[in-house]
Design a protein around this motif. Sequence first.
Motif, PDB file in Angstrom:
ATOM      1  N   GLY A   1       1.069  -1.485   0.408  1.00 34.58           N
ATOM      2  CA  GLY A   1      -0.105  -0.241   0.246  1.00 34.58           C
ATOM      3  C   GLY A   1       0.778   1.112  -0.053  1.00 34.58           C
ATOM      4  O   GLY A   1       0.505   1.711  -0.717  1.00 34.58           O
ATOM      5  N   ASN A   2       1.374   1.687   1.260  1.00 30.69           N
ATOM      6  CA  ASN A   2       2.699   2.846   1.035  1.00 30.69           C
ATOM      7  C   ASN A   2       3.307   2.988  -0.243  1.00 30.69           C
ATOM      8  O   ASN A   2       3.456   4.311  -0.856  1.00 30.69           O
ATOM      9  N   THR A   3       3.525   1.734  -0.176  1.00 29.04           N
ATOM     10  CA  THR A   3       4.926   2.327  -1.689  1.00 29.04           C
ATOM     11  C   THR A   3       4.203   2.826  -2.830  1.00 29.04           C
ATOM     12  O   THR A   3       4.473   3.483  -3.177  1.00 29.04           O
TER      13      THR A   3
ATOM     14  N   GLY B   1       8.820  -5.049   7.117  1.00 26.65           N
ATOM     15  CA  GLY B   1       8.221  -6.010   6.320  1.00 26.65           C
ATOM     16  C   GLY B   1       9.127  -6.789   4.812  1.00 26.65           C
ATOM     17  O   GLY B   1       9.331  -8.092   5.055  1.00 26.65           O
ATOM     18  N   ASN B   2       9.399  -5.801   3.792  1.00 31.95           N
ATOM     19  CA  ASN B   2      10.165  -6.209   3.259  1.00 31.95           C
ATOM     20  C   ASN B   2      11.463  -6.191   3.330  1.00 31.95           C
ATOM     21  O   ASN B   2      12.589  -6.476   2.725  1.00 31.95           O
ATOM     22  N   ALA B   3      11.849  -5.842   4.379  1.00 27.04           N
ATOM     23  CA  ALA B   3      13.146  -5.148   5.340  1.00 27.04           C
ATOM     24  C   ALA B   3      13.940  -4.791   4.993  1.00 27.04           C
ATOM     25  O   ALA B   3      15.166  -4.857   5.171  1.00 27.04           O
TER      26      ALA B   3
ATOM     27  N   THR C   1       7.883   5.425  14.133  1.00 26.25           N
ATOM     28  CA  THR C   1       6.311   5.040  13.866  1.00 26.25           C
ATOM     29  C   THR C   1       6.456   5.111  11.697  1.00 26.25           C
ATOM     30  O   THR C   1       6.531   6.597  11.822  1.00 26.25           O
ATOM     31  N   THR C   2       5.689   4.535  10.818  1.00 21.25           N
ATOM     32  CA  THR C   2       6.153   4.475  10.073  1.00 21.25           C
ATOM     33  C   THR C   2       5.014   5.184   8.965  1.00 21.25           C
ATOM     34  O   THR C   2       5.277   5.934   8.030  1.00 21.25           O
ATOM     35  N   GLY C   3       4.101   4.606   9.752  1.00 26.77           N
ATOM     36  CA  GLY C   3       2.860   5.549   8.421  1.00 26.77           C
ATOM     37  C   GLY C   3       1.397   6.159   9.086  1.00 26.77           C
ATOM     38  O   GLY C   3       1.718   5.484  10.923  1.00 26.77           O
TER      39      GLY C   3
HETATM   40  C1  AN7 Z   1       3.676   1.552   7.310  1.00 26.63           C
HETATM   41  O1  AN7 Z   1       4.410  -0.642   0.652  1.00 26.63           O
HETATM   42  O2  AN7 Z   1       6.079  -3.104   1.490  1.00 26.63           O
HETATM   43  O3  AN7 Z   1      10.470  -2.932   5.700  1.00 26.63           O
HETATM   44  O4  AN7 Z   1       4.938  -2.533  -0.325  1.00 26.63           O
HETATM   45  O5  AN7 Z   1       4.385   0.489   5.185  1.00 26.63           O
HETATM   46  O6  AN7 Z   1      11.407  -1.396   4.545  1.00 26.63           O
HETATM   47  O7  AN7 Z   1       9.266  -3.467   3.998  1.00 26.63           O
HETATM   48  C2  AN7 Z   1       5.266  -1.816   3.240  1.00 26.63           C
HETATM   49  C3  AN7 Z   1       5.971  -1.702   4.181  1.00 26.63           C
HETATM   50  C4  AN7 Z   1       6.807  -0.478   8.273  1.00 26.63           C
HETATM   51  C5  AN7 Z   1       8.126  -2.060   6.569  1.00 26.63           C
HETATM   52  N1  AN7 Z   1       5.673   0.579   8.145  1.00 26.63           N
HETATM   53  O8  AN7 Z   1       9.189  -1.657   6.010  1.00 26.63           O
HETATM   54  C6  AN7 Z   1       4.689  -1.821   1.130  1.00 26.63           C
HETATM   55  C7  AN7 Z   1       5.919  -2.036   2.189  1.00 26.63           C
HETATM   56  C8  AN7 Z   1       4.588   0.455   6.585  1.00 26.63           C
HETATM   57  C9  AN7 Z   1       5.118   0.005   6.230  1.00 26.63           C
HETATM   58  C10 AN7 Z   1       6.545  -1.110   6.814  1.00 26.63           C
HETATM   59  C11 AN7 Z   1       5.794  -0.479   5.423  1.00 26.63           C
HETATM   60  P1  AN7 Z   1      10.235  -2.854   5.515  1.00 26.63           P
END
Ligand code: AN7
Length: 402
Positions: free
Chosen positions: A129-131, A231-233, A368-370
């Motif tokens: 989603g966010n990407t 997530g995808n690290a 906090t990423t999103g």
């Molecule tokens: C809010 O948007 O992989 O470990 O396709 O949206 O660098 O992947 C998002 C990942 C953490 C994990 N927090 O970061 C995508 C996607 C939020 C995120 C992660 C994502 P990565």
Amino acid sequence: MYTQKCIQCQEEYPPEKIVYTCPKCGGLLEIVYDWSGLSINKKDFNAIPLSVWKYKALLPVKREPISINEGGTPLYLCDRLSEKIGINKLYVKHEGLNPTGSFKDRGMTVGVSIAMELGMKTVACASTGNTSASLAIYGAKADIPVVVMLPAGKVAMGKVAQAIMHGAKVLSVRGNFDKALKLVRELCDDEGFYLLNSVNPYRLEGQKTIAFEIADQMGWEVPDRLVLPVGNAGNISAIYKGFKELYNLGLTDRIPKMTGIQAQGSCPVVNAFKQTQKDIIAIPDPETIATAIRIGDPVNAVKALRAIYESGGVSESVSDDEIVTAQKQLARIEGIGVEPASASSIAGLKKLIQTGLITQDETVVCVTTGHLLKDPEEVLSICEDAIEIDATAESVRRAVFQ
Ligand code: AN7
């Protein structure tokens, strides 16, 4: 001066070569610089406002960047929450306050700028989603077509809304993120589209500025530990690289312990860490309320595990219930609204304090990423409903004091 270098076999490729993994051994690539002619001093950063491009000297882009003011996010000192969970000092770096509501903007401002430098004609990604939201917006700004692939039915509403509003071609794939990523990689190879998932080493260069900003905001004293969702690290790998570069440039005197948190139903990196493995075993059907990190086969796992081991960090998983509790605490105790994936960092910190792996005397930064508004449906499913009333003073009073 820089090259793209394989982290496995050390083979180097020139900056303009379109490669995402090492053609020789399949290893991940990273951007390595020759900074021998560079003289950089903490004072050089004085009085310049925070942003990704404040650190342009340490980034690979030569042209005027495609930018909508990314970075410069607040670092909040969370006194009340730190007291509640029993840690000396807790800061939250709120990446949800980037222009599109997530840290992905840091990667995309660099990644899309590089795409333009390389003369690419279309950019693409798979995404939870966010990407996709971020790429749609940077693609619009750069006037270049965008194709995104999303796992059908598993992407938070706010993120889909951004991708479609900003004009990306949005494909909803019947399958999970890992399958969508395989498909988009094939599409990019076949059609010459530029791949902007985090396997692209240029994107991670933008994301390393999270480390630069944290050090800058803390007066070039780095915290003991960073805690963030995985997530995808890519992000944990990028932030570690950023801290390593600051250390190697002599701007800071140590590197924080990188601590990666995953959801219990989607935790291949945690499993590998607990078995001291260097690589993961993929999870075929990942599941969690934190759809952003619903990823079973993270491409950057090898980099992330290196970051965790080399820095003396740890990796831990948390349940969906723990994520939701942390999300509410952060919102109601500190006024910081985040999406579920982001709250996993707080949930993980709490768990690691309880199990004694993090000690109370530490200074910790959670990333906090999103933003909360990315996933309003999740909020409505976990919070109290609004109270509907008749338009009378009597009904108001009854509802307020019930
Ligand atoms: C809010 O948007 O992989 O470990 O396709 O949206 O660098 O992947 C998002 C990942 C953490 C994990 N927090 O970061 C995508 C996607 C939020 C995120 C992660 C994502 P990565």
